[in-house]
Design a protein around this motif. Structure first.
Motif, short mmCIF file in Angstrom:
data_model
loop_
_atom_site.label_atom_id
_atom_site.label_comp_id
_atom_site.label_asym_id
_atom_site.label_seq_id
_atom_site.Cartn_x
_atom_site.Cartn_y
_atom_site.Cartn_z
N TYR A 1 3.65 8.04 8.54
CA TYR A 1 2.72 8.23 7.17
C TYR A 1 1.28 8.27 7.91
O TYR A 1 1.01 8.02 9.14
CB TYR A 1 2.27 6.69 6.67
N HIS B 1 0.14 -2.84 12.94
CA HIS B 1 1.15 -2.01 12.83
C HIS B 1 1.78 -2.87 14.59
O HIS B 1 2.78 -2.83 14.98
CB HIS B 1 0.83 -0.30 14.20
N LYS C 1 4.12 -5.03 12.94
CA LYS C 1 5.42 -4.57 12.35
C LYS C 1 5.22 -2.88 13.20
O LYS C 1 5.41 -1.91 12.37
CB LYS C 1 5.50 -4.20 10.50
N GLN D 1 7.84 -1.21 13.24
CA GLN D 1 9.06 -0.40 12.57
C GLN D 1 7.91 1.00 11.66
O GLN D 1 9.19 1.77 11.14
CB GLN D 1 9.66 -0.78 12.06
N LEU D 2 6.68 0.12 11.29
CA LEU D 2 5.91 1.71 10.42
C LEU D 2 5.18 2.39 11.02
O LEU D 2 4.11 1.57 12.09
CB LEU D 2 5.10 0.55 9.75
N TYR E 1 2.25 5.10 11.18
CA TYR E 1 1.79 6.33 10.84
C TYR E 1 0.58 6.84 11.78
O TYR E 1 0.05 6.23 12.64
CB TYR E 1 0.85 5.13 9.57
N PHE F 1 2.59 -1.40 0.97
CA PHE F 1 3.52 -0.09 1.48
C PHE F 1 4.85 -0.41 0.62
O PHE F 1 5.82 0.55 0.74
CB PHE F 1 4.45 -1.14 3.16
N TRP G 1 6.97 2.80 -1.05
CA TRP G 1 8.90 2.73 -0.51
C TRP G 1 8.89 3.05 -1.97
O TRP G 1 9.78 3.61 -2.49
CB TRP G 1 9.01 1.82 -0.47
#
Length: 240
Positions: A2, A25, A28, A30-31, A33, A124, A128
């Protein structure tokens, strides 16, 4: 990956937002950006217009010299750009104005981590959901991703469908039936005669002779089709 853009005329504020995003981040991983920082709304607008590299999320300070964050958001919306915007400010004075440009959040400085993380979770989820709603279509100039409500209406011209967007138009080489097959899962789209597919979210009025759209277009339809379309329009809005 992202793309997140931060815009604030104060470098220390940009650093604070970046640190919060880094902490989010870490929570999380897995995200993924990439963060870009800008010190001027005016410069950011020029870059977006020149490069066309739109971020997936935009953090905007409201009070900036030359061009405010609110003015930048208004110009983006006027050009048909619906990038999610989060306003950052030291005052609640412009909270109502934020919703006039469809801002998804309005955060008051100093930013508190718990509140920031909660907002990012919400953002997010929304991104999505929007990505699931995107359609990928082959236009004359190449492949294009569109959100349904970017399309005001389409018109058949020979072997092409002309897509009228908020600020531009593009050609799609397919039949009206093929295009409607892509759009019919979105309840705001209805066919009107053989030539038009109309997004009812963009209708201003329907009378006995024409349909007026919010991009200033007027669609003239056969008298035999008016009553049928009016019924569809009222059913969409009032469920009757």
């Amino acid at each position: 990956m992202y793309k997140i853009a931060l815009c604030d005329d104060k470098p220390e504020e940009l650093d604070k937002i970046e640190k919060l995003l880094t902490a989010y981040h870490d929570r999380k991983p897995q995200l993924e950006y990439r963060i870009k920082k800008y010190g001027s709304a005016k410069d950011l607008l020029c870059l977006l217009q020149e490069e066309g590299d739109m971020p997936d999320l935009l953090f905007l300070d409201i009070f900036m010299p030359e061009m405010t964050g609110m003015e930048l958001a208004e110009k983006l919306r006027q050009s048909g750009n619906y990038v999610p915007v989060i306003f950052l400010t030291t005052s609640t004075e412009y909270a109502l104005d934020a919703y006039s440009v469809d801002a998804i959040q309005y955060l008051v400085k100093p930013l508190e981590q718990k509140r920031f993380f909660h907002v990012m979770d919400f953002v997010f989820q929304m991104i999505w959901k929007r990505q699931e709603e995107q359609i990928v279509i082959k236009v004359v100039s190449g492949i294009r991703k569109l959100y349904p409500d970017e399309i005001v209406y389409s018109e058949t011209r020979r072997n092409y469908q002309i897509l009228y967007l908020k600020s531009e138009e593009c050609q799609v080489r397919m039949s009206s039936g093929e295009l409607y097959g892509m759009l019919e899962r979105f309840p705001q789209f209805e066919r009107c005669g053989r030539s038009y597919i109309i997004n009812m979210n963009h209708i201003i009025s329907v009378n006995k002779e024409e349909i007026r759209m919010d991009n200033s277009s007027k669609i003239y339809i056969p008298r035999s089709k008016i009553a049928e379309f009016q019924k569809l329009y009222f059913t969409y809005y009032f469920g009757e």
